[in-house]
Motif scaffolding. Sequence first.
Motif, PDB file in Angstrom:
ATOM      1  N   SER A 193       0.722  -1.164  -0.199  1.00 17.48           N
ATOM      2  CA  SER A 193      -0.031  -0.060   0.017  1.00 17.48           C
ATOM      3  C   SER A 193       1.012   1.301  -0.156  1.00 17.48           C
ATOM      4  O   SER A 193       0.413   2.362  -0.521  1.00 17.48           O
ATOM      5  CB  SER A 193      -1.009   0.048   1.229  1.00 17.48           C
ATOM      6  OG  SER A 193      -0.136   0.079   2.444  1.00 17.48           O
ATOM      7  N   SER A 194       2.268   1.264   0.391  1.00 12.36           N
ATOM      8  CA  SER A 194       3.034   2.283   0.577  1.00 12.36           C
ATOM      9  C   SER A 194       3.398   2.726  -0.790  1.00 12.36           C
ATOM     10  O   SER A 194       3.896   3.931  -0.887  1.00 12.36           O
ATOM     11  CB  SER A 194       4.394   2.155   1.426  1.00 12.36           C
ATOM     12  OG  SER A 194       5.064   1.138   0.832  1.00 12.36           O
ATOM     13  N   ARG A 199       6.024   9.813  -1.311  1.00 10.09           N
ATOM     14  CA  ARG A 199       7.243   9.635  -0.478  1.00 10.09           C
ATOM     15  C   ARG A 199       7.795   8.153  -0.803  1.00 10.09           C
ATOM     16  O   ARG A 199       9.053   8.306  -0.588  1.00 10.09           O
ATOM     17  CB  ARG A 199       6.787   9.513   1.075  1.00 10.09           C
ATOM     18  CG  ARG A 199       7.805   9.463   2.262  1.00 10.09           C
ATOM     19  CD  ARG A 199       7.477   9.636   3.444  1.00 10.09           C
ATOM     20  NE  ARG A 199       6.792  10.875   3.723  1.00 10.09           N
ATOM     21  CZ  ARG A 199       6.306  11.337   4.981  1.00 10.09           C
ATOM     22  NH1 ARG A 199       6.079  10.671   5.804  1.00 10.09           N
ATOM     23  NH2 ARG A 199       5.643  12.569   4.901  1.00 10.09           N
ATOM     24  N   TYR A 200       7.200   7.319  -1.069  1.00  9.55           N
ATOM     25  CA  TYR A 200       7.587   6.022  -1.358  1.00  9.55           C
ATOM     26  C   TYR A 200       8.811   6.159  -2.685  1.00  9.55           C
ATOM     27  O   TYR A 200      10.093   5.543  -2.377  1.00  9.55           O
ATOM     28  CB  TYR A 200       6.862   4.989  -1.792  1.00  9.55           C
ATOM     29  CG  TYR A 200       7.343   3.605  -2.277  1.00  9.55           C
ATOM     30  CD1 TYR A 200       7.555   2.510  -1.552  1.00  9.55           C
ATOM     31  CD2 TYR A 200       7.486   3.469  -3.809  1.00  9.55           C
ATOM     32  CE1 TYR A 200       7.961   1.431  -2.214  1.00  9.55           C
ATOM     33  CE2 TYR A 200       7.761   2.213  -4.391  1.00  9.55           C
ATOM     34  CZ  TYR A 200       8.352   1.306  -3.494  1.00  9.55           C
ATOM     35  OH  TYR A 200       8.614   0.097  -4.030  1.00  9.55           O
ATOM     36  N   TRP A 201       8.552   6.908  -3.496  1.00  5.52           N
ATOM     37  CA  TRP A 201       9.356   7.140  -4.837  1.00  5.52           C
ATOM     38  C   TRP A 201      10.566   7.964  -4.224  1.00  5.52           C
ATOM     39  O   TRP A 201      11.475   7.903  -5.275  1.00  5.52           O
ATOM     40  CB  TRP A 201       8.327   7.600  -6.255  1.00  5.52           C
ATOM     41  CG  TRP A 201       7.634   6.417  -6.305  1.00  5.52           C
ATOM     42  CD1 TRP A 201       6.149   6.136  -5.850  1.00  5.52           C
ATOM     43  CD2 TRP A 201       7.694   5.254  -6.905  1.00  5.52           C
ATOM     44  NE1 TRP A 201       5.633   5.215  -6.499  1.00  5.52           N
ATOM     45  CE2 TRP A 201       6.609   4.411  -7.196  1.00  5.52           C
ATOM     46  CE3 TRP A 201       8.990   4.892  -7.850  1.00  5.52           C
ATOM     47  CZ2 TRP A 201       6.318   3.156  -8.112  1.00  5.52           C
ATOM     48  CZ3 TRP A 201       8.775   3.596  -8.383  1.00  5.52           C
ATOM     49  CH2 TRP A 201       7.773   3.078  -8.528  1.00  5.52           C
ATOM     50  N   GLU A 202      10.374   8.698  -3.337  1.00  3.95           N
ATOM     51  CA  GLU A 202      11.479   9.698  -3.176  1.00  3.95           C
ATOM     52  C   GLU A 202      13.031   8.890  -2.921  1.00  3.95           C
ATOM     53  O   GLU A 202      14.037   9.398  -3.115  1.00  3.95           O
ATOM     54  CB  GLU A 202      11.229  10.589  -1.980  1.00  3.95           C
ATOM     55  CG  GLU A 202      10.243  11.698  -2.225  1.00  3.95           C
ATOM     56  CD  GLU A 202       9.926  12.375  -0.953  1.00  3.95           C
ATOM     57  OE1 GLU A 202      10.639  12.181  -0.024  1.00  3.95           O
ATOM     58  OE2 GLU A 202       8.838  13.256  -1.185  1.00  3.95           O
ATOM     59  N   HIS A 203      12.746   7.719  -2.502  1.00  2.17           N
ATOM     60  CA  HIS A 203      13.935   6.736  -1.944  1.00  2.17           C
ATOM     61  C   HIS A 203      14.142   5.777  -3.261  1.00  2.17           C
ATOM     62  O   HIS A 203      15.057   4.768  -2.835  1.00  2.17           O
ATOM     63  CB  HIS A 203      13.730   6.200  -0.797  1.00  2.17           C
ATOM     64  CG  HIS A 203      13.162   6.996   0.263  1.00  2.17           C
ATOM     65  ND1 HIS A 203      14.099   8.108   0.976  1.00  2.17           N
ATOM     66  CD2 HIS A 203      12.027   7.486   0.866  1.00  2.17           C
ATOM     67  CE1 HIS A 203      13.664   8.901   1.713  1.00  2.17           C
ATOM     68  NE2 HIS A 203      12.337   8.397   1.701  1.00  2.17           N
ATOM     69  N   ARG A 227       1.933  10.647  -9.217  1.00  2.00           N
ATOM     70  CA  ARG A 227       2.800  11.983  -9.371  1.00  2.00           C
ATOM     71  C   ARG A 227       3.716  12.083  -8.309  1.00  2.00           C
ATOM     72  O   ARG A 227       3.437  12.201  -7.336  1.00  2.00           O
ATOM     73  CB  ARG A 227       1.966  12.991  -9.728  1.00  2.00           C
ATOM     74  CG  ARG A 227       0.932  12.892 -10.757  1.00  2.00           C
ATOM     75  CD  ARG A 227       0.130  14.374 -10.976  1.00  2.00           C
ATOM     76  NE  ARG A 227       1.197  14.915 -11.847  1.00  2.00           N
ATOM     77  CZ  ARG A 227       0.823  16.313 -12.183  1.00  2.00           C
ATOM     78  NH1 ARG A 227      -0.262  17.083 -12.039  1.00  2.00           N
ATOM     79  NH2 ARG A 227       1.631  17.065 -13.009  1.00  2.00           N
ATOM     80  N   THR A 228       5.069  11.915  -8.785  1.00  2.00           N
ATOM     81  CA  THR A 228       6.090  12.234  -7.746  1.00  2.00           C
ATOM     82  C   THR A 228       7.293  13.285  -8.376  1.00  2.00           C
ATOM     83  O   THR A 228       7.120  13.780  -9.513  1.00  2.00           O
ATOM     84  CB  THR A 228       7.009  10.956  -7.907  1.00  2.00           C
ATOM     85  OG1 THR A 228       7.817  10.814  -8.672  1.00  2.00           O
ATOM     86  CG2 THR A 228       6.181   9.588  -7.717  1.00  2.00           C
ATOM     87  N   LYS A 233       4.792   7.990 -12.064  1.00  2.00           N
ATOM     88  CA  LYS A 233       5.042   6.234 -12.022  1.00  2.00           C
ATOM     89  C   LYS A 233       3.900   5.666 -12.087  1.00  2.00           C
ATOM     90  O   LYS A 233       2.780   6.031 -11.574  1.00  2.00           O
ATOM     91  CB  LYS A 233       5.664   6.011 -10.655  1.00  2.00           C
ATOM     92  CG  LYS A 233       6.834   6.714 -10.511  1.00  2.00           C
ATOM     93  CD  LYS A 233       8.113   6.770 -11.297  1.00  2.00           C
ATOM     94  CE  LYS A 233       9.101   7.541 -10.737  1.00  2.00           C
ATOM     95  NZ  LYS A 233      10.368   7.680 -11.768  1.00  2.00           N
ATOM     96  N   VAL A 234       3.780   4.568 -12.897  1.00  2.00           N
ATOM     97  CA  VAL A 234       2.434   3.676 -13.056  1.00  2.00           C
ATOM     98  C   VAL A 234       2.552   2.586 -11.910  1.00  2.00           C
ATOM     99  O   VAL A 234       3.674   1.915 -11.881  1.00  2.00           O
ATOM    100  CB  VAL A 234       2.600   2.958 -14.447  1.00  2.00           C
ATOM    101  CG1 VAL A 234       1.488   2.192 -14.696  1.00  2.00           C
ATOM    102  CG2 VAL A 234       2.586   3.975 -15.605  1.00  2.00           C
TER     103      VAL A 234
END
Length: 326
Positions: A193-194, A199-203, A227-228, A233-234
Motif C-alpha cells: 500500500s505504500s 514519499r515511497y518514490w523519493e527513495h 505523480r512524484t 510512475k505507473v
Amino acid sequence: METDKLIKIIEPKVITSNRSYWAMHACSFLEYFYEHKNSEVNFSRLEKRNLPLTMASLKSESSEHFISQMRRYFRNWGFQYFLVHYLRTDSAENVVEDLVAFLSDIHNVDLTEYWTKYGWFVTGSDSRSGNRFIKSEDAPLLGADQLSLCDYEEAKNTDLCFRLRYEEESLRSDEVYEWKQAILGEVEGKWGSSINSRRYWEHKPELSQFGFGVSKKIDRNQIEVVRTARGDKVVVTLSSQDNVVSDFNDTLAMFDWVFHRRHSFDEIPRWFKIAGLSTTIEYLIDSMHLPVYEVIADLRRITLVAGKAEDETNDITMPSVPTIIT
C-alpha cells in the motif's frame, strides 16, 4: 490527490491450467530460496558447505518451522520471483497491456508500435540471477537518453525489468530491424500500500518507472499513475483478496506439507486436492532428492506463457565448480 487520472480496475482472468498455475507458484518459492542472497535460509548456504542442493538437504539443515518463520520475507521479496512468471502467462495479458498503455501515455511515446515480444526479469544486487542480468542486459532504458541497463549503476537497487522487443521490416529490402527497450520497476509484496505514495518514490532510483504492490485496502486489482518529484510512475496494486495473491501466500502451506507431512503423512490433504494441487505436490515429493536447479527448470517448462511473452526469464544460477589446486 496523488494520481493524475482515474484509477482503472483490472478485471481478473480465468485460470486455464491448474498444472501450469501451481507449477508457477512452486517455481517462485524455490527460486526465492535458491536465488535470493539475503534470505536467512537458502540453498547457497548449502553450497558453501558442499552439501547437496536438494529440497531434502534444505529440509534436513533447517529448522522444522523455517517455512513459517520465513513467511514475511517470502511474502515480500519472494513476490518478485512470482511476478516474472505470472506476468508472462495468459492470465496477466491484460495487466501487461494496461501497463504498456499507461507507460506510453506518461512518456508520450507509442510503446506498442512494432512491438512483438515482452519479457520479465528479476533485477537487483540482492538476487544472484538478477545481479547477472543487470550486468549483461544492454537494452536502452525508458526515460534515459542513450543509457543502457548494464550501464545504470542504480539498477542494483531495483526489483524488476520489463523488456519489450520490436521488429520492423524495411520498405526497401528484405531486412528486418530488431531492437529492444528496458523498463525498470519496483515490487512491494507485504507493504504494497505504500507504493501509491509520493514519499515511497523519493527513495527509489529515478529510472524506476512502475511498481507492483499488494494491498488489503482494495477489493479489486487496479492501475493508476502516481505523480512524484521524480516523474510520473505507473502503479499496479493487486488486492490481497485476489485468488492469485492468496494462492501465492498459500504456497508456503503446500511446501510445509511436502517437507514435513503434518497431520497426514501419506494422504494429500483434501483441501489441496480440491484446489488442484495434487499433481504439483506429487511432482515435488518425487523430486526431493533432485538438484533444485533441475526442479526449477522443470517447473518453468510446465508453466504456460502467453503467445507474446518470452519463453524464459532470468538464467538459472548453476552451482560453482570447485577449483582444483595442483
